[in-house]
Design an enzyme around this catalytic site. Structure first.
Site, PDB file in Angstrom:
ATOM      1  N   ALA A  15      18.319 -28.815  13.225  1.00  0.00           N
ATOM      2  CA  ALA A  15      18.751 -28.402  11.890  1.00  0.00           C
ATOM      3  C   ALA A  15      17.590 -27.979  10.995  1.00  0.00           C
ATOM      4  O   ALA A  15      17.799 -27.453   9.909  1.00  0.00           O
ATOM      5  CB  ALA A  15      19.514 -29.540  11.220  1.00  0.00           C
ATOM      6  N   SER A  16      16.363 -28.222  11.439  1.00  0.00           N
ATOM      7  CA  SER A  16      15.185 -28.062  10.577  1.00  0.00           C
ATOM      8  C   SER A  16      14.642 -26.641  10.599  1.00  0.00           C
ATOM      9  O   SER A  16      14.276 -26.109  11.652  1.00  0.00           O
ATOM     10  CB  SER A  16      14.119 -29.059  11.034  1.00  0.00           C
ATOM     11  OG  SER A  16      12.812 -28.590  10.797  1.00  0.00           O
ATOM     12  N   THR A  17      14.570 -26.056   9.410  1.00  0.00           N
ATOM     13  CA  THR A  17      14.123 -24.666   9.279  1.00  0.00           C
ATOM     14  C   THR A  17      12.675 -24.482   9.757  1.00  0.00           C
ATOM     15  O   THR A  17      12.369 -23.515  10.454  1.00  0.00           O
ATOM     16  CB  THR A  17      14.234 -24.211   7.821  1.00  0.00           C
ATOM     17  OG1 THR A  17      13.592 -25.166   6.975  1.00  0.00           O
ATOM     18  CG2 THR A  17      15.692 -24.101   7.407  1.00  0.00           C
TER      19      THR A  17
END
Lengths: 205, 205
Positions: A15-17
């Site tokens: 989920a981490s950009t």
């Protein structure tokens, strides 16, 4: 005497950009420095929940969130990476993380991770969709059906849960994070170069 | 036709550890790039309070806090800067910020800011102490007594309060932050180089 090379662990959350930015550049950079990689998928959800957050801090703190998306645009441009904001954000990366955990010691892990991040942040697609994940596995030549079945077993679920505990034990609180052989922790795509420098300099300490 | 040079605003908070790193290197770096500097002291307290924090996030989130101190050690070493942790942390930088606001368009601002950060994070001293601040002013050759009197006036207090509002209006949520002439925001010591690049590239857009 065996000649070994330095290794760093790359802890990432789907989920981490900023994990996207790192995933797309870490292999070439590590190889150019002679550093081996351990791919370590984990989940930030339980770590955030432990400090009272029920979603991404980028959603909880709007000024920080809108800055992050603008900064991400700039960083993606500098790295010549495509960028599309997935909806919803954050994405549910649980299934993808289980697959990466299952694959992580084999040759399919790196291409799988990159392809999922590309679908998510390069094309804005929904990576919680099992059909998308199966299609990615087929694309990279992995035995998609076997993998999709295996990751529903309790042992793979347990392995990912244990990885989250291990991350917490290492002091990890965000992603991407890097841990060297001597336990030094680096946080953020901006620290990748320093993590690799450290790994080389302290190898065999 | 007047030839102008690019300018960036450097928004800093005296309690901020990474603002220390930036304050010690920004002048030389900006000068080498031909970029002018606006020193903009502000306070994070009211901005943090607006999102429900009553102290530094490094105190609220212990894993993040202990990482920050370790990372700061590494960054200070790379920059050959001394490092000492002040007690308490965060320090109350209100008086120092008022002085910097009062001095900010004159020649004493930069040396004052650097000397305060050095006392705080290079020597671990308490920068809420008016005697320390007066001694710093004397050291840099400023009229200490006049300055210490002036910063107790309502107009200087109001100017600093307005600066906090201006920072919020610019989307600032942490320190250090940099804002270019075209309003582009960069956050963190790690983004100083990119902010300067942007300022040069977009000057006169």
């Amino acid at each position: 005497m065996a000649v070994t090379k330095p290794v760093i662990s790359f802890w990432f959350e789907f989920a981490s950009t900023y994990s996207y930015l790192t995933a797309m550049r870490i292999e070439a950079l590590a190889e150019s420095r002679g550093v081996g990689l351990k791919w370590r998928p984990f989940l930030l959800g339980p770590i955030f929940a432990a400090q009272g957050w029920t979603t991404s801090p980028f959603n909880i703190y709007p000024a920080k969130g809108s800055y992050m998306w603008r900064d991400l645009e700039r960083q993606a441009e500098l790295l010549s990476l495509p960028l599309a904001q997935p909806d919803p954000f954050p994405q549910n990366g649980l299934k993808a993380a289980r697959i990466a955990e299952y694959l992580r010691q084999g040759e399919w892990c790196a291409p799988f991770v990159r392809a999922v991040f590309h679908a998510e942040f390069g094309e804005g697609r929904d990576i919680s969709d099992p059909e998308l994940l199966a299609a990615v596995l087929i694309d990279i030549g992995a035995p998609a059906k076997d993998v999709m079945t295996a990751v529903e077993t309790q042992s793979v679920k347990d392995r990912l849960r244990e990885a989250v505990g291990e991350a917490q034990g290492l002091g990890i609180f965000g992603a991407p994070s890097f841990v060297t052989e001597d336990g030094e922790l680096f946080w953020g795509n901006d620290r990748l170069e320093q993590a690799l420098d450290w790994a080389v300099r302290h190898h065999g300490d």
